[in-house]
Design a protein around this motif. Sequence first.
Motif, mmCIF file in Angstrom:
data_model
loop_
_atom_site.group_PDB
_atom_site.id
_atom_site.type_symbol
_atom_site.label_atom_id
_atom_site.label_comp_id
_atom_site.label_asym_id
_atom_site.label_seq_id
_atom_site.Cartn_x
_atom_site.Cartn_y
_atom_site.Cartn_z
ATOM 1 N N ALA A 171 -48.514 -36.811 29.438
ATOM 2 C CA ALA A 171 -47.245 -36.412 28.819
ATOM 3 C C ALA A 171 -47.105 -37.037 27.428
ATOM 4 C CB ALA A 171 -46.063 -36.831 29.705
ATOM 5 N N ASP A 172 -47.512 -38.296 27.293
ATOM 6 C CA ASP A 172 -47.461 -38.959 25.986
ATOM 7 C C ASP A 172 -48.394 -38.277 24.986
ATOM 8 O OD1 ASP A 172 -45.599 -40.735 26.938
ATOM 9 O OD2 ASP A 172 -47.042 -42.349 27.321
ATOM 10 N N LYS A 173 -49.578 -37.865 25.469
ATOM 11 C CA LYS A 173 -50.536 -37.184 24.601
ATOM 12 C C LYS A 173 -49.953 -35.846 24.126
ATOM 13 C CE LYS A 173 -54.560 -37.360 26.476
ATOM 14 N NZ LYS A 173 -55.756 -36.937 27.227
ATOM 15 N N LEU A 174 -49.313 -35.117 25.041
ATOM 16 C CA LEU A 174 -48.676 -33.847 24.662
ATOM 17 C C LEU A 174 -47.574 -34.095 23.625
ATOM 18 C CD1 LEU A 174 -48.318 -32.153 28.173
ATOM 19 C CD2 LEU A 174 -49.786 -31.396 26.306
ATOM 20 N N LEU A 175 -46.809 -35.161 23.812
ATOM 21 C CA LEU A 175 -45.741 -35.506 22.879
ATOM 22 C C LEU A 175 -46.298 -35.805 21.493
ATOM 23 C CD1 LEU A 175 -42.816 -36.298 22.135
ATOM 24 C CD2 LEU A 175 -43.326 -38.574 23.001
ATOM 25 N N GLN A 176 -47.360 -36.610 21.426
ATOM 26 C CA GLN A 176 -47.943 -36.943 20.122
ATOM 27 C C GLN A 176 -48.445 -35.693 19.407
ATOM 28 O OE1 GLN A 176 -50.928 -39.839 21.132
ATOM 29 N NE2 GLN A 176 -49.508 -41.558 20.940
ATOM 30 N N ALA A 177 -49.079 -34.791 20.150
ATOM 31 C CA ALA A 177 -49.589 -33.560 19.543
ATOM 32 C C ALA A 177 -48.443 -32.702 19.013
ATOM 33 C CB ALA A 177 -50.402 -32.774 20.565
ATOM 34 N N LYS A 178 -47.361 -32.605 19.780
ATOM 35 C CA LYS A 178 -46.221 -31.777 19.358
ATOM 36 C C LYS A 178 -45.513 -32.414 18.151
ATOM 37 C CE LYS A 178 -43.635 -28.201 19.752
ATOM 38 N NZ LYS A 178 -44.172 -26.835 19.582
ATOM 39 N N GLU A 179 -45.389 -33.747 18.142
ATOM 40 C CA GLU A 179 -44.771 -34.417 16.997
ATOM 41 C C GLU A 179 -45.612 -34.190 15.736
ATOM 42 O OE1 GLU A 179 -44.312 -38.513 18.199
ATOM 43 O OE2 GLU A 179 -42.183 -38.203 18.609
#
Length: 185
Positions: A171-179
């Motif tokens: 979930a953190d990895k998805l967040l970083q990519a979206k940011e």
Amino acid sequence: MIADVKKNAEQKMLKTLETLKSDFSKVRTGRAHTGLLDHVMVDYYGSPTAINQVANITLVDARTIGVAPYEKKMAAAVEKAIRDSDLGLNPVSSGELIRVPMPALTEERRRDLTKVVRAEAENARVAIRNVRRDANDQLKRALKDKAISEDEERRAQDDVQKLTDKHIAEADKLLQAKEAELMAV
């Protein structure tokens, strides 16, 4: 018993990540993509219908979505539905095709969207932790009912914790990519 609890927990955690991905896809970046209009509902002869059921949605170019209603008389209803949606889009009708240009994002709007995305990711992390708590409760209940030993319960709880850590990291990895996608100009 233990395998079922772990499998069930992993399935729920994966479902949470899928939900997070779909929520992220609804957050608009400067680029156009057809999935942006997926949750727009059109008044189709009195009943709310998904826009992809009444129109063909395509990409005209990188910053423009083309919407071609299957019925010509539905063009006004489709255009109104897009305009009234919470996406902040302003469709332009040109004959049979409705063009939906993506407005450029301001720096302030990008920061606001980043806050929204972070909140979505935090909700996903909370949901994953809730799955962990439910799995641990099931394991404790099984121990109390003497269906499993204390060692088995402890090992299973460690496995559930590893699953939780793995899915929260995802979930953190998805967040970083979206940011990164949001802040890219």
